[in-house]
Every structure is written in C-alpha cells, then in structure tokens.
Motif scaffolding. Structure first.
Motif, PDB file in Angstrom:
ATOM      1  N   TYR A 111       0.831  -1.206   0.000  1.00 18.10           N
ATOM      2  CA  TYR A 111       0.000   0.000   0.000  1.00 18.10           C
ATOM      3  C   TYR A 111       0.863   1.253   0.000  1.00 18.10           C
ATOM      4  O   TYR A 111       0.580   2.230  -0.704  1.00 18.10           O
ATOM      5  CB  TYR A 111      -0.927  -0.017   1.209  1.00 18.10           C
ATOM      6  CG  TYR A 111      -1.895   1.144   1.249  1.00 18.10           C
ATOM      7  CD1 TYR A 111      -3.022   1.156   0.439  1.00 18.10           C
ATOM      8  CD2 TYR A 111      -1.670   2.227   2.091  1.00 18.10           C
ATOM      9  CE1 TYR A 111      -3.909   2.216   0.472  1.00 18.10           C
ATOM     10  CE2 TYR A 111      -2.555   3.293   2.127  1.00 18.10           C
ATOM     11  CZ  TYR A 111      -3.669   3.283   1.317  1.00 18.10           C
ATOM     12  OH  TYR A 111      -4.549   4.341   1.340  1.00 18.10           O
ATOM     13  N   ALA A 112       1.932   1.247   0.798  1.00 17.55           N
ATOM     14  CA  ALA A 112       2.820   2.411   0.864  1.00 17.55           C
ATOM     15  C   ALA A 112       3.413   2.732  -0.505  1.00 17.55           C
ATOM     16  O   ALA A 112       3.470   3.893  -0.923  1.00 17.55           O
ATOM     17  CB  ALA A 112       3.929   2.152   1.876  1.00 17.55           C
ATOM     18  N   LEU A 113       3.859   1.704  -1.208  1.00 14.50           N
ATOM     19  CA  LEU A 113       4.468   1.920  -2.521  1.00 14.50           C
ATOM     20  C   LEU A 113       3.423   2.305  -3.563  1.00 14.50           C
ATOM     21  O   LEU A 113       3.686   3.138  -4.435  1.00 14.50           O
ATOM     22  CB  LEU A 113       5.219   0.665  -2.950  1.00 14.50           C
ATOM     23  CG  LEU A 113       6.508   0.395  -2.168  1.00 14.50           C
ATOM     24  CD1 LEU A 113       7.039  -0.997  -2.467  1.00 14.50           C
ATOM     25  CD2 LEU A 113       7.560   1.454  -2.488  1.00 14.50           C
ATOM     26  N   LEU A 114       2.253   1.704  -3.491  1.00 19.53           N
ATOM     27  CA  LEU A 114       1.188   2.072  -4.435  1.00 19.53           C
ATOM     28  C   LEU A 114       0.839   3.550  -4.289  1.00 19.53           C
ATOM     29  O   LEU A 114       0.596   4.250  -5.285  1.00 19.53           O
ATOM     30  CB  LEU A 114      -0.052   1.210  -4.193  1.00 19.53           C
ATOM     31  CG  LEU A 114       0.030  -0.237  -4.673  1.00 19.53           C
ATOM     32  CD1 LEU A 114      -1.142  -1.044  -4.143  1.00 19.53           C
ATOM     33  CD2 LEU A 114       0.061  -0.301  -6.199  1.00 19.53           C
ATOM     34  N   LYS A 115       0.810   4.013  -3.058  1.00 20.30           N
ATOM     35  CA  LYS A 115       0.503   5.428  -2.817  1.00 20.30           C
ATOM     36  C   LYS A 115       1.561   6.327  -3.459  1.00 20.30           C
ATOM     37  O   LYS A 115       1.238   7.328  -4.108  1.00 20.30           O
ATOM     38  CB  LYS A 115       0.410   5.676  -1.315  1.00 20.30           C
ATOM     39  CG  LYS A 115      -0.180   7.024  -0.932  1.00 20.30           C
ATOM     40  CD  LYS A 115      -0.430   7.081   0.559  1.00 20.30           C
ATOM     41  CE  LYS A 115      -1.019   8.433   0.971  1.00 20.30           C
ATOM     42  NZ  LYS A 115      -2.338   8.679   0.354  1.00 20.30           N
ATOM     43  N   LEU A 116       2.826   5.956  -3.292  1.00 16.83           N
ATOM     44  CA  LEU A 116       3.905   6.743  -3.901  1.00 16.83           C
ATOM     45  C   LEU A 116       3.857   6.674  -5.425  1.00 16.83           C
ATOM     46  O   LEU A 116       4.063   7.682  -6.113  1.00 16.83           O
ATOM     47  CB  LEU A 116       5.256   6.240  -3.396  1.00 16.83           C
ATOM     48  CG  LEU A 116       5.579   6.492  -1.916  1.00 16.83           C
ATOM     49  CD1 LEU A 116       6.874   5.785  -1.538  1.00 16.83           C
ATOM     50  CD2 LEU A 116       5.687   7.981  -1.623  1.00 16.83           C
ATOM     51  N   LEU A 117       3.590   5.497  -5.943  1.00 12.48           N
ATOM     52  CA  LEU A 117       3.564   5.320  -7.402  1.00 12.48           C
ATOM     53  C   LEU A 117       2.436   6.103  -8.047  1.00 12.48           C
ATOM     54  O   LEU A 117       2.619   6.748  -9.086  1.00 12.48           O
ATOM     55  CB  LEU A 117       3.445   3.834  -7.739  1.00 12.48           C
ATOM     56  CG  LEU A 117       4.694   2.975  -7.484  1.00 12.48           C
ATOM     57  CD1 LEU A 117       4.347   1.499  -7.527  1.00 12.48           C
ATOM     58  CD2 LEU A 117       5.785   3.301  -8.495  1.00 12.48           C
ATOM     59  N   THR A 118       1.269   6.054  -7.444  1.00 14.69           N
ATOM     60  CA  THR A 118       0.131   6.773  -8.033  1.00 14.69           C
ATOM     61  C   THR A 118       0.298   8.280  -7.925  1.00 14.69           C
ATOM     62  O   THR A 118      -0.288   9.025  -8.711  1.00 14.69           O
ATOM     63  CB  THR A 118      -1.190   6.353  -7.364  1.00 14.69           C
ATOM     64  OG1 THR A 118      -1.079   6.515  -5.945  1.00 14.69           O
ATOM     65  CG2 THR A 118      -1.534   4.917  -7.685  1.00 14.69           C
ATOM     66  N   GLU A 119       1.093   8.729  -6.974  1.00 14.84           N
ATOM     67  CA  GLU A 119       1.338  10.166  -6.820  1.00 14.84           C
ATOM     68  C   GLU A 119       2.618  10.614  -7.530  1.00 14.84           C
ATOM     69  O   GLU A 119       3.070  11.744  -7.353  1.00 14.84           O
ATOM     70  CB  GLU A 119       1.419  10.514  -5.323  1.00 14.84           C
ATOM     71  CG  GLU A 119       0.082  10.306  -4.597  1.00 14.84           C
ATOM     72  CD  GLU A 119       0.189  10.513  -3.096  1.00 14.84           C
ATOM     73  OE1 GLU A 119       1.331  10.739  -2.618  1.00 14.84           O
ATOM     74  OE2 GLU A 119      -0.841  10.445  -2.414  1.00 14.84           O
ATOM     75  N   ASN A 120       3.205   9.689  -8.329  1.00 21.87           N
ATOM     76  CA  ASN A 120       4.414   9.998  -9.108  1.00 21.87           C
ATOM     77  C   ASN A 120       5.560  10.495  -8.228  1.00 21.87           C
ATOM     78  O   ASN A 120       6.331  11.388  -8.620  1.00 21.87           O
ATOM     79  CB  ASN A 120       4.104  11.040 -10.190  1.00 21.87           C
ATOM     80  CG  ASN A 120       3.129  10.525 -11.219  1.00 21.87           C
ATOM     81  OD1 ASN A 120       3.247   9.398 -11.689  1.00 21.87           O
ATOM     82  ND2 ASN A 120       2.144  11.345 -11.574  1.00 21.87           N
ATOM     83  N   GLU A 121       5.694   9.901  -7.054  1.00 19.67           N
ATOM     84  CA  GLU A 121       6.738  10.301  -6.123  1.00 19.67           C
ATOM     85  C   GLU A 121       8.017   9.483  -6.293  1.00 19.67           C
ATOM     86  O   GLU A 121       8.996   9.713  -5.583  1.00 19.67           O
ATOM     87  CB  GLU A 121       6.234  10.151  -4.680  1.00 19.67           C
ATOM     88  CG  GLU A 121       5.091  11.077  -4.316  1.00 19.67           C
ATOM     89  CD  GLU A 121       5.516  12.530  -4.260  1.00 19.67           C
ATOM     90  OE1 GLU A 121       6.716  12.785  -4.026  1.00 19.67           O
ATOM     91  OE2 GLU A 121       4.665  13.408  -4.476  1.00 19.67           O
ATOM     92  N   ILE A 122       7.995   8.512  -7.187  1.00 26.71           N
ATOM     93  CA  ILE A 122       9.175   7.665  -7.387  1.00 26.71           C
ATOM     94  C   ILE A 122       9.701   7.897  -8.794  1.00 26.71           C
ATOM     95  O   ILE A 122       8.944   7.802  -9.775  1.00 26.71           O
ATOM     96  CB  ILE A 122       8.829   6.174  -7.187  1.00 26.71           C
ATOM     97  CG1 ILE A 122       8.306   5.946  -5.768  1.00 26.71           C
ATOM     98  CG2 ILE A 122      10.039   5.293  -7.448  1.00 26.71           C
ATOM     99  CD1 ILE A 122       7.866   4.523  -5.496  1.00 26.71           C
ATOM    100  N   GLU A 123      10.989   8.184  -8.905  1.00 25.75           N
ATOM    101  CA  GLU A 123      11.603   8.479 -10.199  1.00 25.75           C
ATOM    102  C   GLU A 123      12.780   7.547 -10.443  1.00 25.75           C
ATOM    103  O   GLU A 123      13.419   7.068  -9.512  1.00 25.75           O
ATOM    104  CB  GLU A 123      12.075   9.935 -10.240  1.00 25.75           C
ATOM    105  CG  GLU A 123      10.952  10.950 -10.067  1.00 25.75           C
ATOM    106  CD  GLU A 123      11.476  12.371 -10.033  1.00 25.75           C
ATOM    107  OE1 GLU A 123      12.720  12.536 -10.151  1.00 25.75           O
ATOM    108  OE2 GLU A 123      10.675  13.303  -9.882  1.00 25.75           O
TER     109      GLU A 123
END
Length: 694
Positions: free
Chosen positions: A241-253
């Motif tokens: 869930y933590a990673l999905l939240k970051l991925l959907t918010e484009n916080e991971i590059e």
C-alpha cells in the motif's frame, strides 16, 4: 530480478532539507499526520521494534571523537580503495586485535565488537562524527565478506535501532539504511534478524521521507528478495500500500527505483495477509497504474500480477463491482493488446499470454457473482464494449466477452433481449463457422450459446441462423473433447420443445437427390458420433437429444407424422443412445428420461422397430426385466425425503417399462423374435397385467 546488491553512497533525493520527525514514540508515528511518514493504517501498533538509546550521554572530547573516527576510517580504508580485492587479513591486522584464526583469513565477529562499542559511545554522546562513522561502515558493508559479521557483531542491530528511532538526522538515516540494505543482500541470517524484530515497520515508514525514500526502497527490496519470511512480514506491515501510494502520486523516479517498487508491490500481493489488511482504496490505485499506457512491459507485468491477486480476494471482488471498477479491469485486458510484440523479448511473449489468461480468469470470477448483473446490466457501457469484442480478431477478447456476457445471460428476459435487441447470436455463429477458430474460443462461444438456447423464444432465432449446421462440424472434433461435448449439448438445448429445430436436425446433409448425403441427416452425424465416442457424457447428451425429439413428435399432427417417418426410417439405430441412458447409473434422472423416451418410441409401429433393435443388447433387455420385477412394497417405516423421491422415481420407471412392453406386444414388430415376445408377455403377467396396457 536479482537483489539490488550494494547500495552506494548517493546524493539526497528530494526537495529541500528533511522535515524533523515528530518527537513521539514509534507507535504514535503510525497515525501522526504531522509526521513525514506515510499514514499506513495497516501497520501493527503492537510489538514495535527496539529504538536506539537517547543521545544524551556524557560528551566526548574532540580528541576522543576524532581518534575513534580515524580508527574506523583506517579499518575500512583498504575496503573502500580496493573493494574488489579486499584482503580480510590486512583488515584484521589494522585493527590490531586479530587472533590466529583471524590471521588465517576467517571472518570473526569478535573483531568488530570494539567497533560496536565505539559506535555506541559516538551515538550516546551526540557526536558530530556519527554521520561520518555511519558512512564509513556503510561503505564497508559493500564487501560481501563482512555482511554476516556485521550481523553477528551487533553492528547491523545498532543501525536498525537507529532507523527505528525518531528525530534522526537525514544523513545518519541515509547511511544507516545503506548499511542495512547491503548487509541484507543475499544474507538470510541478517534478513531473519530484520524480520523477527519487525524492523520492516520503520523502514516502510521512511518511504514517506523524501530525503531517504530513494534508499529505503532498495533496502526493503534487498531484505525481501528471495526470502519469503521477510516478504510476509513486509506485506503484513503495508509495504504494498505504501508503494502504491507513492507510485500513483508519481513520487518515485528512475527506472531502477520504479522496478524495485513494482516488484515489491507484486511480492506483497503474493501474501494473503498483505491483501487482507489492505485499505479499500488499494484496488483503485492498482487499476490507475495498470491503465497507464506509458508503463514498460516489466512494470505492467508486475502490476497486473498484483491486480489479479487482489481480484482473487472476495472483498476486493465485491468492491470491484460496487465501485464500478470492472470496466477498468476490462480496459487493462484490452490495453494488453496495444503492446507491440516487436518490443518484447522471447521470454516476455509467453509472459504476456499468461497475463491475459489470468486477467480473463479474474473477470470470469467477478462476472459470476450475483452482484455483477445488477451493477452492469445489458446496455451498459461495459456490455457494449464486450459485444464489440465478439467481432474483433483477438481470441482472448472474444473469450472474455463470451464468458462475461454468458454470466450476464442467466435470466430468460436478458437472454431474449440479447438476441432480439442486440443480435448477439450472429457474430457467435459466425465464429463457429470459422475454420480457423481455436478450441478455447469455440468452447467459450458454445458456452454462451447454451445459455441463450435455454430461453424458449430464442430457439427459433438460433435455428433460423443455421446453428445446427454451424455446430455439426464440431461434433467430430475428437481432438478437443470439451468442444465436442459442448457442441453436442447445444444441439440438445436447441431441439427441446422446438418442432422447427427438430425438423432442421432431420434435414438432409445434401439437397442433391443423387448424393448419398441426401439420405443422411444431421442426426445421422450425432448417431455416428455415438458409435465412435468413449465419452459417457457425450453419449448421454446424444440420447437426451433423441429423447427431446421423441417428446416433440408425440403430438401426431400431419407434420409430426412426416417427421416421425423420416426420424425412424432414416435412423434404424436411433434408440441405441436411449439404451445407453437407461444402462448408466451415474445420473438416475437421465435413466428415467431414457425409459420414458423408449416407451414413447414403442407406442408407434416404426418406433417399436427401433426399440427392438435397442433390446438386442442383452444388458438392456436384462435391465428391462429387473425394472419390471422391482418391488416398491417395503415394510412400513419412516422414510427421508430423498428416499421417498427415489421410490417414486423407480415406480415411474417401472410404469414406463410396462408401457414399453405393451407397445411392443401391441405393434408386434416383425423383427421381434417369438422367444423374446413370450418373455415380454411373461413379464406382463408377473406384473399382474394379463392383457397389454393401452
């Protein structure tokens, strides 16, 4: 993907300095909205991992601090300069505490105990050298030879406690994470330490810290890769869930970081607890990512596997329907056909095919739920999309459309509307006529057509579209028995209570009177299949088809008489499938249906000839005798409902067997031997009937 391996020192990745973490205990941080941490409600609030002690100890002198730090630098200087050729013996000599065993090149955790004590002093005293010491040790952890000693000496545990503490400077966190990640790469004993003490919780919490998230994610990957206990622990603690939240918010590059993230999301979905503890909005986030047209194939594969795993959970199946997300799942399947196969590796091509199969199965399961038809009625945007797929070229899309629309077609009104208003049968029958159609597609098409054929008003529409002619080639498809059986079953459903379709079944295979096929019918093809197949279900379906024709022809109108004559004269062995029905014992109801149809046949002169042919089988004749002689009189006792039902069924079978004998004795077919006639007459007398029943 292999482990990420050593985590190098890198620049802080984020915007501006890190926000100070709230001075709360670890439990409070989980739901503290002011914290840099993600609000992970799925994280447990009990058994938090140990933290580092407070940094309020006696201050060291600058000389003492500098001496300790230089000692650490010296220890790992050669490791940093010549990492690939690092000599463990030189390291031990530099420490000046090496024993004989150590000098022979064996790593001894005792050597690092002094380092562990020095770290503790630097930490407790609040030394400014702590970040530099952490960096030196993190650099040393890049050497695989020292990963296990780090764990056994307590150095790994020290930095895990640092990570679990609040208010730690970003640079110390960064190098602490590096050390943990490197120490856990391919080292299960260190991973076990992380898992048993629940240190995945603070690491996941740091995903919300922009200063260290770019390191925290590879660290978690190194801990979890190829180590199921860590995967289970991290999944339970909400890593997905933590990673999905970051991925959907484009916080991971960055492609590498994205790959670690997507693979961790997939790993998490393979753990039941990870799915069960996920918040309700997890599915919508997964679908948002899966429908991104810019995803690489690798990332698409990870997220689709995750999606399928969630759709195997009943809670998320229901949420998928109630939140009207089924269309998004269908869109993911459709999008999979936009992937250019030219860009795929040889290994990716079968992987893509497997993804489509699993998506199809997930959609099949969802559409089978009662909620589905209420949320997505005929005429909805989803059903319009599915109908369009029937005319398309893609097998898997055709299969998906057939299965989902077939699950929608469970009520007569819906089935009739599908044919009356949408002409769904036209593309379906077109597929049946396609010689290049694959077996899996044919099976799906036959499945929905069987549902449609049950509704009485649909039979004529299907028959008029030459469904019997289109289906008949599939009756000989021995290579695909599932298709062969479904095609045989469809023929029966179309015939039931339909005189016109019964007539179509009896049409000649050729309109040319000079052709031998002119004297063979579509029913002849079924009888030919009956003689060749070893499949009991197929034999039974053919018998039930013949029984359905018998019921339809019993009205004895002028048209029925013509059809009846054609039915019996062109198919002398037409009663044999009925004999197979009464002999089989797997389905008692089918057995009763066979006795009824044989009784109907024996009541007409032509039909009695067919019944005599059937009774040439000694097993069937013996069963006829046993059925007539079976006694339904038993001593009075309390009977269950099932026993009463079975008793009534056997009584009806006996009545139909007596009517069969009556018909044969009345019509006296020329093929009935005298000895058999006498035996039948004796059976009637035993049953208390001196003269034939009429």
């Amino acid at each position: 993907m292999e482990n990420s391996g050593p985590i190098s020192k890198g620049p802080a990745h984020g915007q501006g300095p890190a926000k100070p973490m709230a001075a709360t205990e670890p439990d409070d941080v989980l739901n503290d909205p002011s914290s840099d941490s993600l609000p992970l409600k799925s994280l447990p609030e009990d058994s938090p991992p140990p933290c580092a002690p407070a940094r309020d100890g006696e201050k060291l002198s600058k000389e003492a601090e500098e001496k300790m730090f230089r000692a650490l630098q010296e220890i790992f200087r050669e490791a940093e300069e010549e990492e690939d050729n690092f000599d463990v013996t030189d390291l031990l000599a530099a420490l000046e505490v090496a024993d004989d065993q150590s000098k022979r090149g064996r790593q001894n955790p005792q050597v690092l105990k002094g380092v562990r004590m020095a770290l503790d002093k630097l930490w407790r005293s609040g030394s400014d050298y702590m970040a530099q010491a952490a960096e030196v040790l993190a650099n040393g952890s890049r050497n695989p030879a020292w990963r296990a000693p780090y764990g056994r000496s307590g150095i790994l545990d020290f930095f895990l406690r640092v990570i679990a503490s609040n208010g730690v400077d970003a640079d110390i966190l960064l190098h602490s994470l590096r050390l943990v990640g490197n120490s856990c790469a391919d080292t299960d004993e260190n991973r076990q330490l992380v898992t048993e003490r629940h240190y995945t919780i603070p690491i996941i919490r740091l995903f919300g810290n922009p200063e260290v998230v770019h390191v925290a994610i590879p660290v978690m990957y190194n801990i979890c890769a190829d180590f199921e206990p860590a995967q289970a622990e991290a999944a339970k603690n909400g890593v997905g869930y933590a990673l999905l939240k970051l991925l959907t918010e484009n916080e991971i590059e960055g492609n590498a970081l994205l790959t670690y993230s997507y693979e961790l999301v997939e790993m998490s979905s393979e753990q039941a607890q990870g799915i069960e503890r996920s918040p309700d909005d997890t599915l919508s986030m997964i679908l948002r990512l899966a429908n991104d047209p810019d995803l690489s194939f690798a990332h698409f594969s990870y997220i689709v596997n995750c999606l399928v795993a969630y759709l195997q959970n009943e809670r998320f199946q229901r949420r998928c329907i109630s939140e009207t997300l089924v269309g998004s799942v269908v869109s993911v399947l459709g999008q999979s056909f936009d992937i250019d196969p030219v860009n795929l590796s040889p290994e990716d091509t079968p992987g893509l095919a497997q993804l489509r199969l699993t998506l199809n199965q997930a959609l099949s399961d969802i559409s089978a739920l009662p909620l589905f038809s209420k949320a997505y009625p005929l005429g909805s945007e989803l059903s319009t999309t599915l109908l369009s797929w029937l005319d398309g070229p893609e097998d898997q899309l055709q299969i998906c459309a057939c299965v989902m629309l077939g699950n929608l077609a469970r009520e007569d009104g819906i089935c009739e509307a599908m044919i009356r208003d949408y002409n769904i049968h036209v593309p379906l029958i077109t597929i049946l006529k396609n010689d290049d159609a694959r077996g899996s597609v044919l099976h799906a098409v036959l499945g929905i057509l069987k549902n449609l054929a049950i509704a009485g008003n649909n039979k004529e529409h299907l028959g008029a579209t030459e469904i019997i002619k289109a289906t008949s080639p599939l009756w000989s498809l021995d290579a695909v028995p599932q298709v062969q059986f479904a095609a045989t079953s469809l023929a029966r459903l179309v015939i039931v209570s339909s005189l016109k379709n019964a007539a179509r079944l009896l049409e000649p295979l050729s309109s040319d009177p000079d052709s031998p096929a002119h004297y063979r019918t579509y029913l002849s093809l079924l009888l030919s299949l009956f003689g060749k197949t070893d499949s009991s279900p197929i034999k039974t379906e053919i018998g039930r088809t013949i029984a359905a024709v018998c019921r339809t022809l019993k009205q004895k109108s002028a048209e029925d008489s013509i059809l009846a004559e054609r039915f019996f004269k062109l198919h002398e062995d037409v009663a044999r499938p009925l004999g197979a029905m009464v002999v089989q014992t797997q389905w008692p109801v089918v057995q009763s249906e066979g006795w009824f149809a044989l009784a109907l046949m024996a009541s007409s002169p032509l039909g009695s000839l067919a019944v005599v042919d059937c009774l040439q089988d000694i097993d069937i004749f013996q069963l006829l005798s046993e059925t007539v002689r079976a006694s339904t009189d038993e001593a009075p006792r309390e009977e269950t409902t099932n026993e009463i039902t079975e008793k009534l069924r056997k009584a009806k079978d006996r009545d139909n067997a007596l009517i069969l004998i009556n018909g044969l004795l009345t019509n006296n077919p020329s093929t009935l031997p005298g000895t058999r006639r006498d035996m039948l007459a004796d059976l009637l007398r035993e049953a208390g009937q001196e003269r034939p029943l009429i």
